[in-house]
Scaffold this active site. Structure first.
Site, PDB file in Angstrom:
ATOM      1  CE  LYS A  28       1.611 -26.438  -0.914  1.00 53.65           C
ATOM      2  NZ  LYS A  28       2.290 -26.004  -2.132  1.00 53.65           N
ATOM      3  CE  LYS A  61       7.139 -33.609   2.789  1.00 53.82           C
ATOM      4  NZ  LYS A  61       7.438 -33.295   1.425  1.00 53.82           N
ATOM      5  CE  LYS A  68       8.935 -24.598   1.575  1.00 51.03           C
ATOM      6  NZ  LYS A  68       9.110 -25.673   0.578  1.00 51.03           N
TER       7      LYS A  68
HETATM    8  P1  ADP Z   1       8.848 -29.057   1.907  1.00 52.94           P
HETATM    9  O1  ADP Z   1       8.121 -30.340   2.228  1.00 52.94           O
HETATM   10  O2  ADP Z   1       9.936 -28.743   2.848  1.00 52.94           O
HETATM   11  O3  ADP Z   1       7.869 -27.926   1.660  1.00 52.94           O
HETATM   12  P2  ADP Z   1       8.952 -29.163  -0.921  1.00 52.94           P
HETATM   13  O4  ADP Z   1       7.551 -29.637  -0.928  1.00 52.94           O
HETATM   14  O5  ADP Z   1       9.247 -27.792  -1.418  1.00 52.94           O
HETATM   15  O6  ADP Z   1       9.568 -29.335   0.529  1.00 52.94           O
HETATM   16  O7  ADP Z   1       9.801 -30.229  -1.741  1.00 52.94           O
HETATM   17  C1  ADP Z   1      10.745 -29.969  -2.732  1.00 52.94           C
HETATM   18  C2  ADP Z   1      11.259 -31.300  -3.224  1.00 52.94           C
HETATM   19  O8  ADP Z   1      11.903 -32.006  -2.166  1.00 52.94           O
HETATM   20  C3  ADP Z   1      10.155 -32.236  -3.716  1.00 52.94           C
HETATM   21  O9  ADP Z   1      10.635 -32.953  -4.827  1.00 52.94           O
HETATM   22  C4  ADP Z   1       9.915 -33.160  -2.560  1.00 52.94           C
HETATM   23  O10 ADP Z   1       9.422 -34.423  -2.958  1.00 52.94           O
HETATM   24  C5  ADP Z   1      11.295 -33.276  -1.941  1.00 52.94           C
HETATM   25  N1  ADP Z   1      11.210 -33.478  -0.494  1.00 52.94           N
HETATM   26  C6  ADP Z   1      10.751 -32.590   0.403  1.00 52.94           C
HETATM   27  N2  ADP Z   1      10.836 -33.080   1.649  1.00 52.94           N
HETATM   28  C7  ADP Z   1      11.344 -34.324   1.533  1.00 52.94           C
HETATM   29  C8  ADP Z   1      11.673 -35.353   2.467  1.00 52.94           C
HETATM   30  N3  ADP Z   1      11.493 -35.171   3.764  1.00 52.94           N
HETATM   31  N4  ADP Z   1      12.204 -36.499   2.010  1.00 52.94           N
HETATM   32  C9  ADP Z   1      12.404 -36.675   0.690  1.00 52.94           C
HETATM   33  N5  ADP Z   1      12.123 -35.754  -0.242  1.00 52.94           N
HETATM   34  C10 ADP Z   1      11.599 -34.593   0.153  1.00 52.94           C
HETATM   35 NA    NA Z   2       5.763 -29.792   0.616  1.00 51.08          NA
END
Ligand code: ADP
Ligand code: NA
Length: 327
Positions: free
Chosen positions: A114, A196, A199
């Site tokens: 990060k 994956k 956002k």
């Molecule tokens: P991002 O990757 O968009 O920043 P976060 O890290 O805030 O999302 O993730 C919030 C929740 O959603 C976590 O529990 C994470 O494991 C799940 N999550 C995020 N992206 C995915 C994905 N592409 N597939 C499955 N689960 C996800």
């Molecule tokens: Na994330």
């Protein structure tokens, strides 16, 4: 018999959750509220570890809570609250920070990722973020914490800190266990199906609150391979396989069943149908979000009630902690 307690949080950063958040996490939150004493938290304290706009954060926190309710979190079943409404999170975090080694915190790989991605000055909060996360969990004496792979290291830190506190001051915290719920799906980016959906890479992300027509268009233009056959093969057909996984998760039909149903049909058919499936799923969700946001007093009431229940538990843990450290 009391149900095991589960704690989970989600950041309000983006406003809208995306399909990966839903299929990889939030859908399981809804299931877990039936088997667990569930505490779900919109973690706005975590959201200021990167630069934020106050108005946007306040709005996104409400929109996040409204989405959780719209997706099926039942405030009579689960304790739904906003992290900053419960000051014990920050208070316990300080105590835990004083127990954490500098080198130990520095080994958290998410900080490295990060901070490397961040252009603005990196704050200490980004560095100590996993310790706040430990406080989030330990305050509630959670038995289970649903974690994805990227969070495993943080849960280990949480357990280490709990153990350290317990052995120094006497048993105070329950050691939480990682919980891998059934039916979680990892969702990939529609434009780059090898990474994956996230956002932080907005191009191939399907947001729950975007216009379903726009989402359907994104699905129609998802990257697939040059072949024709619809088969599940994540290595050779990452794009098509991702679409099948999403389709299956949203409809409850198995991937095998879908593959059989699409025999002889093309990628275009699959994409068009999946666009419709998504629209059907998301339209009532969006309607409910709108209803919650149109009644701010009701949303405030739900969140105030959640915060009160959360503080009841968190306050008891913190009182014990303060007593033990000599406050
Ligand atoms: P991002 O990757 O968009 O920043 P976060 O890290 O805030 O999302 O993730 C919030 C929740 O959603 C976590 O529990 C994470 O494991 C799940 N999550 C995020 N992206 C995915 C994905 N592409 N597939 C499955 N689960 C996800
Ligand atoms: Na994330």
């Amino acid at each position: 018999v009391a149900r095991p307690r589960v704690l989970s949080g989600i950041q309000p950063t983006a406003g809208s959750f995306h399909l990966g958040n839903y299929l990889g996490a939030l859908r399981q939150w809804v299931t877990l509220q039936d088997t667990h004493d569930a505490f779900y938290c919109v973690v706005d304290l975590h959201a200021i570890t990167v630069e934020q706009d106050p108005k946007t954060l306040r709005q996104n926190t409400r929109v996040s809570a409204a989405q959780l309710l719209a997706l099926g979190i039942d405030p009579d079943h689960a304790t739904l609250f906003v992290q900053s409404h419960v000051p014990e999170h920050a208070q316990l975090s300080w105590v835990l920070q004083c127990l954490t080694g500098f080198g130990e915190a520095g080994r958290m790989t998410q900080f490295k990722d990060k901070s490397a991605r961040q252009e603005a000055q990196v704050g200490v909060g980004l560095f100590t973020y996993p310790i706040l996360q430990a406080a989030d969990i330990l305050l509630y004496q959670a038995h289970h914490v649903p974690v994805g792979e990227d969070q495993r290291q943080h849960l280990e830190l949480t357990r280490d800190l709990a153990q350290r506190f317990n052995s120094r001051y006497g048993r105070t915290f329950r050691l939480p266990e990682a919980y891998i719920p059934k039916d979680t799906a990892k969702i990939y980016d529609l434009q780059d199906p090898t990474s994956k959906m996230s956002k932080s890479v907005p191009s191939g992300v399907v947001e729950l609150l975007e216009d379903p027509k726009r989402a359907a268009k994104k699905i129609r233009s998802a990257v697939t391979d040059t072949g024709r056959e619809i088969t599940y093969d994540p290595a050779a057909k990452a794009g098509v396989s991702n679409l099948l996984v999403i389709y299956s998760a949203l409809t409850g039909r198995t991937v095998d069943d879908l593959v059989a149903a699409y025999e002889g049909k093309g990628y275009g058919d699959l994409k068009k149908d999946l666009g419709e499936v998504f629209t059907e799923f998301v339209t009532p969700v969006q309607d409910r979000v709108r209803q919650y946001l149109a009644d701010p007093a009701e949303l405030d009431k739900v969140l105030a009630r959640g915060a009160e229940r959360a503080r009841d538990v968190a306050g008891r843990t913190l009182a014990r902690v303060y007593d033990r450290v000599g406050f």
